[in-house]
Design a protein around this motif. Sequence first.
Motif, mmCIF file in Angstrom:
data_model
loop_
_atom_site.group_PDB
_atom_site.id
_atom_site.type_symbol
_atom_site.label_atom_id
_atom_site.label_comp_id
_atom_site.label_asym_id
_atom_site.label_seq_id
_atom_site.Cartn_x
_atom_site.Cartn_y
_atom_site.Cartn_z
ATOM 1 N N LYS A 148 20.964 71.126 9.613
ATOM 2 C CA LYS A 148 21.545 70.419 10.762
ATOM 3 C C LYS A 148 23.011 70.073 10.496
ATOM 4 O O LYS A 148 23.837 70.095 11.401
ATOM 5 C CB LYS A 148 20.739 69.158 11.063
ATOM 6 C CG LYS A 148 21.161 68.462 12.325
ATOM 7 C CD LYS A 148 20.271 67.271 12.633
ATOM 8 C CE LYS A 148 20.708 66.616 13.936
ATOM 9 N NZ LYS A 148 19.886 65.456 14.254
ATOM 10 N N SER A 149 23.348 69.787 9.244
ATOM 11 C CA SER A 149 24.727 69.440 8.888
ATOM 12 C C SER A 149 25.657 70.651 8.938
ATOM 13 O O SER A 149 26.872 70.495 9.042
ATOM 14 C CB SER A 149 24.790 68.795 7.504
ATOM 15 O OG SER A 149 24.617 69.761 6.487
ATOM 16 N N ASP A 150 25.103 71.860 8.856
ATOM 17 C CA ASP A 150 25.900 73.095 8.899
ATOM 18 C C ASP A 150 25.046 74.229 9.466
ATOM 19 O O ASP A 150 24.629 75.133 8.744
ATOM 20 C CB ASP A 150 26.396 73.446 7.499
ATOM 21 C CG ASP A 150 27.379 74.609 7.477
ATOM 22 O OD1 ASP A 150 27.758 75.109 8.562
ATOM 23 O OD2 ASP A 150 27.778 75.018 6.365
ATOM 24 N N PRO A 151 24.760 74.183 10.776
ATOM 25 C CA PRO A 151 23.846 75.159 11.381
ATOM 26 C C PRO A 151 24.355 76.603 11.357
ATOM 27 O O PRO A 151 23.582 77.532 11.542
ATOM 28 C CB PRO A 151 23.668 74.659 12.815
ATOM 29 C CG PRO A 151 24.830 73.776 13.070
ATOM 30 C CD PRO A 151 25.257 73.224 11.741
ATOM 31 N N GLY A 152 25.625 76.791 11.088
ATOM 32 C CA GLY A 152 26.182 78.140 11.041
ATOM 33 C C GLY A 152 26.158 78.772 9.667
ATOM 34 O O GLY A 152 26.681 79.870 9.469
ATOM 35 N N ASN A 153 25.511 78.122 8.701
ATOM 36 C CA ASN A 153 25.476 78.652 7.335
ATOM 37 C C ASN A 153 24.321 79.637 7.196
ATOM 38 O O ASN A 153 23.146 79.257 7.219
ATOM 39 C CB ASN A 153 25.348 77.505 6.332
ATOM 40 C CG ASN A 153 25.473 77.991 4.914
ATOM 41 O OD1 ASN A 153 24.685 78.809 4.459
ATOM 42 N ND2 ASN A 153 26.484 77.493 4.219
ATOM 43 N N ILE A 154 24.653 80.898 7.036
ATOM 44 C CA ILE A 154 23.650 81.967 6.992
ATOM 45 C C ILE A 154 22.748 81.874 5.764
ATOM 46 O O ILE A 154 21.558 82.185 5.837
ATOM 47 C CB ILE A 154 24.332 83.350 7.096
ATOM 48 C CG1 ILE A 154 23.302 84.438 7.427
ATOM 49 C CG2 ILE A 154 25.118 83.672 5.840
ATOM 50 C CD1 ILE A 154 23.926 85.778 7.816
ATOM 51 N N GLU A 155 23.281 81.430 4.652
ATOM 52 C CA GLU A 155 22.460 81.355 3.435
ATOM 53 C C GLU A 155 21.392 80.273 3.555
ATOM 54 O O GLU A 155 20.250 80.467 3.139
ATOM 55 C CB GLU A 155 23.336 81.108 2.207
ATOM 56 C CG GLU A 155 22.575 81.224 0.902
ATOM 57 C CD GLU A 155 23.477 81.333 -0.301
ATOM 58 O OE1 GLU A 155 22.937 81.386 -1.416
ATOM 59 O OE2 GLU A 155 24.715 81.385 -0.158
ATOM 60 N N MET A 156 21.741 79.152 4.156
ATOM 61 C CA MET A 156 20.745 78.102 4.348
ATOM 62 C C MET A 156 19.677 78.565 5.332
ATOM 63 O O MET A 156 18.499 78.229 5.169
ATOM 64 C CB MET A 156 21.422 76.807 4.813
ATOM 65 C CG MET A 156 22.269 76.197 3.706
ATOM 66 S SD MET A 156 22.883 74.523 4.003
ATOM 67 C CE MET A 156 23.985 74.721 5.370
#
Length: 161
Positions: free
Chosen positions: A91-99
């Motif tokens: 939720k803090s970085d929804p654009g992070n593909i690795e997460m």
Amino acid sequence: MKLLVTLLLWINFAGNPDLAAIRKMYADVSKSENKAKEFSEKLAGVSANDDKILVAYKAASILLDSKFEKKLGEKIERFKEGAKLLEATIKSDPGNIEMRMIRLSIQEDVPGITGYKKNIKEDKKFLTEHYAAQNSALKEYLKDFILQSKSFSEKERQFVK
């Protein structure tokens, strides 16, 4: 003076694990309890204020570790703790593909009874749509995951080949 510099460097690097080492470990972590425990120990010092990708791996380590808890109550609590941490991190970085890849890898392997499978289609789509924009090292890591993933059909895997 040299001793002080050496000590400061050691403290700096001893705190958080190396992301490349964590990625390498993650590929095999679900294969045994020993590997899961080792992975969990490696990430024990990571806190919510650290690099968000490391926090996501820590959440995954808690989720994987819950699989090996002996008591049902402890298993459920650890699972909830890991899922809550992973969701907060994404939720803090929804654009992070690795997460997103980490969450997909967890959700495709958890039993349906957990109710933690709701993001599989969303994360597959995200990986498919954003794969091409990643750097070569991350692309290679994602490719290795996608080629072995249960969530992607042979046809769907073509975008990484």
